[in-house]
Write a protein that holds these residues in place. Structure first.
Motif, PDB file in Angstrom:
ATOM      1  N   ASN A  30      -2.446   5.241  -5.532  1.00  0.00           N
ATOM      2  CA  ASN A  30      -3.536   5.356  -4.565  1.00  0.00           C
ATOM      3  C   ASN A  30      -3.456   6.695  -3.850  1.00  0.00           C
ATOM      4  N   CYS A  31      -4.604   7.130  -3.372  1.00  0.00           N
ATOM      5  CA  CYS A  31      -4.695   8.407  -2.648  1.00  0.00           C
ATOM      6  C   CYS A  31      -4.293   8.209  -1.194  1.00  0.00           C
ATOM      7  N   LEU A  32      -3.429   9.070  -0.735  1.00  0.00           N
ATOM      8  CA  LEU A  32      -3.034   9.083   0.666  1.00  0.00           C
ATOM      9  C   LEU A  32      -4.190   9.634   1.490  1.00  0.00           C
ATOM     10  N   LYS A  33      -4.446   9.062   2.646  1.00  0.00           N
ATOM     11  CA  LYS A  33      -5.497   9.585   3.528  1.00  0.00           C
ATOM     12  C   LYS A  33      -4.966  10.829   4.226  1.00  0.00           C
ATOM     13  N   ILE A  34      -5.815  11.804   4.390  1.00  0.00           N
ATOM     14  CA  ILE A  34      -5.407  13.088   4.963  1.00  0.00           C
ATOM     15  C   ILE A  34      -4.830  12.925   6.363  1.00  0.00           C
ATOM     16  N   ASN A  35      -5.351  11.992   7.152  1.00  0.00           N
ATOM     17  CA  ASN A  35      -4.852  11.812   8.516  1.00  0.00           C
ATOM     18  C   ASN A  35      -3.475  11.155   8.564  1.00  0.00           C
ATOM     19  N   GLN A  36      -2.976  10.689   7.421  1.00  0.00           N
ATOM     20  CA  GLN A  36      -1.650  10.080   7.377  1.00  0.00           C
ATOM     21  C   GLN A  36      -0.539  11.120   7.184  1.00  0.00           C
ATOM     22  N   ILE A  37      -0.898  12.288   6.696  1.00  0.00           N
ATOM     23  CA  ILE A  37       0.121  13.304   6.428  1.00  0.00           C
ATOM     24  C   ILE A  37       0.838  13.755   7.706  1.00  0.00           C
TER      25      ILE A  37
ATOM     26  N   GLN B 171       0.843  -1.204   0.000  1.00  0.00           N
ATOM     27  CA  GLN B 171       0.000   0.000   0.000  1.00  0.00           C
ATOM     28  C   GLN B 171       0.874   1.247   0.000  1.00  0.00           C
ATOM     29  N   LEU B 172       1.939   1.253   0.808  1.00  0.00           N
ATOM     30  CA  LEU B 172       2.849   2.397   0.823  1.00  0.00           C
ATOM     31  C   LEU B 172       3.461   2.608  -0.555  1.00  0.00           C
ATOM     32  N   LYS B 173       3.840   1.517  -1.227  1.00  0.00           N
ATOM     33  CA  LYS B 173       4.400   1.640  -2.581  1.00  0.00           C
ATOM     34  C   LYS B 173       3.391   2.287  -3.516  1.00  0.00           C
TER      35      LYS B 173
END
Length: 116
Positions: free
Chosen positions: A50-57, A41-43
């Protein structure tokens, strides 16, 4: 987000994530664990697939010792008005409202607007 295609912004964010990760000397596994996602998923994030989730930033920002705004281009950032800007706009609105009130008052005095 399932079913949502990644955008050009996601691709640029992915490039940044990859660059920040490599600069920090972290493995894909270390970053994936911090985000609680799989390495695949990170790759996908890094590849901009894929779209990064906002809470992951914020998690990534802390992990890479970066500011949240480092993940965005300057033209993608929202500008937040300063107190001076807001106060100036409020002053302009106040002046305009006073002018309107003065015109209404004058129209009432001239009998153009009935008071009953």
């Amino acid at each position: 987000m399932a079913g949502k295609s990644a955008t050009e912004i996601d691709q640029r964010a992915g490039d940044r994530i990859l660059g920040f990760r490599l600069h920090a000397g972290l493995s894909r596994r270390e970053v994936a664990q911090a985000l609680e996602v799989s390495t695949s998923q990170l790759k996908k994030y890094e590849d901009g697939v894929n779209c990064l989730k906002i809470n992951q930033i914020p998690i990534l920002a802390r992990l890479f010792n970066r500011k949240i705004e480092d993940f965005f281009d300057p033209d993608e950032r929202m500008s937040v008005p300063t107190a001076d800007t807001i106060n100036g706009e409020l002053a302009d609105i106040t002046v305009r409202l006073r002018r309107i009130a003065d015109r209404i008052e004058q129209a009432v005095r001239n009998g153009k607007i009935p008071t009953h």
